[in-house]
Design a protein around this motif. Structure first.
Motif, PDB file in Angstrom:
ATOM      1  N   GLU A 209       7.643   9.750  54.787  1.00  0.00           N
ATOM      2  CA  GLU A 209       6.625   9.923  53.756  1.00  0.00           C
ATOM      3  C   GLU A 209       7.033   9.403  52.377  1.00  0.00           C
ATOM      4  O   GLU A 209       6.289   9.566  51.419  1.00  0.00           O
ATOM      5  CB  GLU A 209       6.227  11.396  53.666  1.00  0.00           C
ATOM      6  N   PHE A 210       8.189   8.758  52.277  1.00  0.00           N
ATOM      7  CA  PHE A 210       8.621   8.311  50.951  1.00  0.00           C
ATOM      8  C   PHE A 210       7.698   7.211  50.432  1.00  0.00           C
ATOM      9  O   PHE A 210       7.160   6.403  51.171  1.00  0.00           O
ATOM     10  CB  PHE A 210      10.078   7.861  50.943  1.00  0.00           C
ATOM     11  N   GLU A 211       7.474   7.239  49.128  1.00  0.00           N
ATOM     12  CA  GLU A 211       6.646   6.235  48.470  1.00  0.00           C
ATOM     13  C   GLU A 211       7.089   6.194  47.007  1.00  0.00           C
ATOM     14  O   GLU A 211       6.788   7.101  46.233  1.00  0.00           O
ATOM     15  CB  GLU A 211       5.167   6.598  48.588  1.00  0.00           C
ATOM     16  N   LEU A 212       7.808   5.167  46.661  1.00  0.00           N
ATOM     17  CA  LEU A 212       8.402   5.095  45.329  1.00  0.00           C
ATOM     18  C   LEU A 212       7.357   5.058  44.214  1.00  0.00           C
ATOM     19  O   LEU A 212       7.595   5.576  43.132  1.00  0.00           O
ATOM     20  CB  LEU A 212       9.331   3.887  45.241  1.00  0.00           C
ATOM     21  N   LYS A 213       6.191   4.459  44.480  1.00  0.00           N
ATOM     22  CA  LYS A 213       5.140   4.381  43.454  1.00  0.00           C
ATOM     23  C   LYS A 213       4.679   5.757  43.001  1.00  0.00           C
ATOM     24  O   LYS A 213       4.316   5.935  41.849  1.00  0.00           O
ATOM     25  CB  LYS A 213       3.931   3.597  43.965  1.00  0.00           C
ATOM     26  N   THR A 214       4.685   6.714  43.923  1.00  0.00           N
ATOM     27  CA  THR A 214       4.225   8.063  43.587  1.00  0.00           C
ATOM     28  C   THR A 214       5.384   9.016  43.321  1.00  0.00           C
ATOM     29  O   THR A 214       5.174  10.221  43.194  1.00  0.00           O
ATOM     30  CB  THR A 214       3.335   8.634  44.715  1.00  0.00           C
ATOM     31  N   GLY A 215       6.601   8.502  43.265  1.00  0.00           N
ATOM     32  CA  GLY A 215       7.759   9.320  42.942  1.00  0.00           C
ATOM     33  C   GLY A 215       8.330  10.092  44.114  1.00  0.00           C
ATOM     34  O   GLY A 215       9.064  11.056  43.922  1.00  0.00           O
ATOM     35  N   LYS A 216       8.005   9.682  45.337  1.00  0.00           N
ATOM     36  CA  LYS A 216       8.548  10.355  46.519  1.00  0.00           C
ATOM     37  C   LYS A 216       9.738   9.559  47.029  1.00  0.00           C
ATOM     38  O   LYS A 216       9.612   8.399  47.379  1.00  0.00           O
ATOM     39  CB  LYS A 216       7.481  10.475  47.607  1.00  0.00           C
ATOM     40  N   LEU A 217      10.877  10.209  47.078  1.00  0.00           N
ATOM     41  CA  LEU A 217      12.146   9.576  47.413  1.00  0.00           C
ATOM     42  C   LEU A 217      12.658  10.120  48.740  1.00  0.00           C
ATOM     43  O   LEU A 217      12.718  11.337  48.928  1.00  0.00           O
ATOM     44  CB  LEU A 217      13.135   9.890  46.291  1.00  0.00           C
ATOM     45  N   SER A 218      13.016   9.252  49.677  1.00  0.00           N
ATOM     46  CA  SER A 218      13.510   9.684  50.976  1.00  0.00           C
ATOM     47  C   SER A 218      14.838  10.405  50.828  1.00  0.00           C
ATOM     48  O   SER A 218      15.730   9.954  50.112  1.00  0.00           O
ATOM     49  CB  SER A 218      13.690   8.482  51.903  1.00  0.00           C
ATOM     50  N   MET A 219      14.968  11.507  51.554  1.00  0.00           N
ATOM     51  CA  MET A 219      16.214  12.274  51.484  1.00  0.00           C
ATOM     52  C   MET A 219      17.390  11.500  52.066  1.00  0.00           C
ATOM     53  O   MET A 219      18.530  11.850  51.844  1.00  0.00           O
ATOM     54  CB  MET A 219      16.049  13.620  52.192  1.00  0.00           C
ATOM     55  N   ASP A 220      17.097  10.415  52.806  1.00  0.00           N
ATOM     56  CA  ASP A 220      18.156   9.595  53.381  1.00  0.00           C
ATOM     57  C   ASP A 220      18.615   8.485  52.440  1.00  0.00           C
ATOM     58  O   ASP A 220      19.563   7.773  52.743  1.00  0.00           O
ATOM     59  CB  ASP A 220      17.680   8.969  54.700  1.00  0.00           C
ATOM     60  N   SER A 221      17.938   8.332  51.310  1.00  0.00           N
ATOM     61  CA  SER A 221      18.307   7.266  50.370  1.00  0.00           C
ATOM     62  C   SER A 221      19.585   7.647  49.617  1.00  0.00           C
ATOM     63  O   SER A 221      19.897   8.832  49.450  1.00  0.00           O
ATOM     64  CB  SER A 221      17.171   7.027  49.368  1.00  0.00           C
ATOM     65  N   PRO A 222      20.342   6.656  49.154  1.00  0.00           N
ATOM     66  CA  PRO A 222      21.568   6.953  48.396  1.00  0.00           C
ATOM     67  C   PRO A 222      21.298   7.807  47.153  1.00  0.00           C
ATOM     68  O   PRO A 222      22.079   8.696  46.824  1.00  0.00           O
ATOM     69  CB  PRO A 222      22.102   5.580  48.004  1.00  0.00           C
ATOM     70  N   MET A 223      20.179   7.551  46.486  1.00  0.00           N
ATOM     71  CA  MET A 223      19.831   8.312  45.277  1.00  0.00           C
ATOM     72  C   MET A 223      19.631   9.792  45.622  1.00  0.00           C
ATOM     73  O   MET A 223      20.188  10.671  44.966  1.00  0.00           O
ATOM     74  CB  MET A 223      18.551   7.731  44.673  1.00  0.00           C
TER      75      MET A 223
ATOM     76  N   LEU B  45      15.301  13.599  36.268  1.00  0.00           N
ATOM     77  CA  LEU B  45      16.608  13.066  35.884  1.00  0.00           C
ATOM     78  C   LEU B  45      16.477  12.339  34.560  1.00  0.00           C
ATOM     79  O   LEU B  45      15.449  11.748  34.263  1.00  0.00           O
ATOM     80  CB  LEU B  45      17.114  12.075  36.945  1.00  0.00           C
ATOM     81  N   GLU B  46      17.557  12.374  33.805  1.00  0.00           N
ATOM     82  CA  GLU B  46      17.580  11.668  32.527  1.00  0.00           C
ATOM     83  C   GLU B  46      18.751  10.693  32.528  1.00  0.00           C
ATOM     84  O   GLU B  46      19.854  11.040  32.935  1.00  0.00           O
ATOM     85  CB  GLU B  46      17.734  12.670  31.380  1.00  0.00           C
ATOM     86  N   THR B  47      18.487   9.473  32.075  1.00  0.00           N
ATOM     87  CA  THR B  47      19.554   8.480  31.986  1.00  0.00           C
ATOM     88  C   THR B  47      20.354   8.719  30.713  1.00  0.00           C
ATOM     89  O   THR B  47      19.964   9.522  29.862  1.00  0.00           O
ATOM     90  CB  THR B  47      18.978   7.048  31.971  1.00  0.00           C
ATOM     91  N   GLU B  48      21.451   7.992  30.579  1.00  0.00           N
ATOM     92  CA  GLU B  48      22.292   8.151  29.393  1.00  0.00           C
ATOM     93  C   GLU B  48      21.568   7.721  28.115  1.00  0.00           C
ATOM     94  O   GLU B  48      21.891   8.196  27.032  1.00  0.00           O
ATOM     95  CB  GLU B  48      23.587   7.366  29.572  1.00  0.00           C
ATOM     96  N   ASP B  49      20.584   6.826  28.251  1.00  0.00           N
ATOM     97  CA  ASP B  49      19.848   6.385  27.055  1.00  0.00           C
ATOM     98  C   ASP B  49      18.560   7.183  26.830  1.00  0.00           C
ATOM     99  O   ASP B  49      17.722   6.805  26.020  1.00  0.00           O
ATOM    100  CB  ASP B  49      19.553   4.884  27.106  1.00  0.00           C
ATOM    101  N   GLY B  50      18.377   8.304  27.560  1.00  0.00           N
ATOM    102  CA  GLY B  50      17.277   9.220  27.287  1.00  0.00           C
ATOM    103  C   GLY B  50      16.003   9.010  28.091  1.00  0.00           C
ATOM    104  O   GLY B  50      15.036   9.738  27.896  1.00  0.00           O
ATOM    105  N   GLN B  51      15.968   8.052  28.993  1.00  0.00           N
ATOM    106  CA  GLN B  51      14.770   7.849  29.812  1.00  0.00           C
ATOM    107  C   GLN B  51      14.722   8.890  30.925  1.00  0.00           C
ATOM    108  O   GLN B  51      15.742   9.180  31.547  1.00  0.00           O
ATOM    109  CB  GLN B  51      14.770   6.461  30.441  1.00  0.00           C
ATOM    110  N   GLU B  52      13.519   9.433  31.162  1.00  0.00           N
ATOM    111  CA  GLU B  52      13.371  10.432  32.213  1.00  0.00           C
ATOM    112  C   GLU B  52      12.673   9.831  33.425  1.00  0.00           C
ATOM    113  O   GLU B  52      11.758   9.027  33.286  1.00  0.00           O
ATOM    114  CB  GLU B  52      12.589  11.642  31.710  1.00  0.00           C
ATOM    115  N   HIS B  53      13.121  10.254  34.602  1.00  0.00           N
ATOM    116  CA  HIS B  53      12.533   9.844  35.871  1.00  0.00           C
ATOM    117  C   HIS B  53      12.293  11.107  36.686  1.00  0.00           C
ATOM    118  O   HIS B  53      13.157  11.984  36.742  1.00  0.00           O
ATOM    119  CB  HIS B  53      13.471   8.915  36.644  1.00  0.00           C
ATOM    120  N   ARG B  54      11.126  11.183  37.324  1.00  0.00           N
ATOM    121  CA  ARG B  54      10.789  12.366  38.136  1.00  0.00           C
ATOM    122  C   ARG B  54      10.609  11.933  39.584  1.00  0.00           C
ATOM    123  O   ARG B  54       9.855  11.011  39.876  1.00  0.00           O
ATOM    124  CB  ARG B  54       9.503  12.999  37.616  1.00  0.00           C
TER     125      ARG B  54
END
Length: 165
Positions: A119-133, A102-111
C-alpha cells in the motif's frame, strides 16, 4: 542468455485496514467488472473471423492474461496478509501504522505513515515498512536521530512527531 529473473523477496505481511480494503476493491473491480467486459469483447471479436489480424481479439486476450495474473496474485496475497487494526501499546515509539514527522538539519519537515509494502505511495506520504527509510525509523522515539543511507550519502533526520490514528 535466458530471461530468468530470480524470485523477489517477499514483502512484509502486514497491512492497514485501508490498504486491505483497497486491495479487495481492486480484486472486485478486476474480477467482477473489468474481466466480464473484456471477455465479452474477445467473444465478439472472435466471431469476426481471422483472429491473427483482429486487434480487439489480440489485445483483449492479452488484457485477460494480465487481469488473471493480477487476480491470482491478489488472492494469494490477501490470504497471507495480516491486518493491523489497533495501535501498539507503547505509542511513544515508531511502529507500523504510525504517522511520523521528521525534521532535517536545515529545518524542513517531512510527514510519513509507515504502511505495508502493498500500500505504499510516496505521493500521499505512505512509506513501506520494508524501505530503508522506514526500517531506520522503526523503534525510535520522539527527539531521536534517524540516519538513512542513500545513494547521495548519509541523511540525518530528527523525530519531531509520532501519531497513531
Amino acid at each position: 542468455m535466458g530471461r530468468y529473473k530470480p524470485p523477489r523477496r517477499r514483502g512484509s505481511k502486514y497491512i492497514t485496514p485501508e490498504g486491505e480494503k483497497a486491495l479487495r476493491d481492486e480484486l472486485y473491480q478486476l474480477w467482477k467488472l473489468e474481466r466480464p467486459q473484456v471477455t465479452h469483447t474477445v467473444h465478439e471479436a472472435a466471431k469476426n473471423g481471422d483472429r491473427s489480424e483482429n486487434g480487439d481479439y489480440i489485445y483483449g486476450k492479452r488484457r485477460l492474461r494480465e487481469i488473471d495474473s493480477r487476480v491470482r496474485f491478489l488472492n494469494k496475497r490477501l490470504d497471507e496478509l495480516e491486518v493491523v487494526e489497533r495501535s501498539p501499546d507503547d505509542t511513544s515509539k515508531i511502529r507500523f501504522g504510525a504517522w511520523v514527522t521528521l525534521e532535517t538539519e536545515d529545518g524542513q519537515e517531512h510527514r510519513w505513515r509507515i504502511v505495508g509494502p502493498d500500500e505504499f505511495e510516496l505521493k500521499t506520504g505512505k512509506l513501506s515498512m520494508d524501505s530503508p527509510m522506514a526500517r531506520s525509523m522503526l523503534g525510535k522515539g520522539l527527539d531521536d536521530e534517524v540516519v538513512v543511507q542513500s545513494p547521495s550519502g548519509e541523511q540525518v533526520y530528527y523525530v519531531v512527531g509520532i501519531e497513531y490514528q
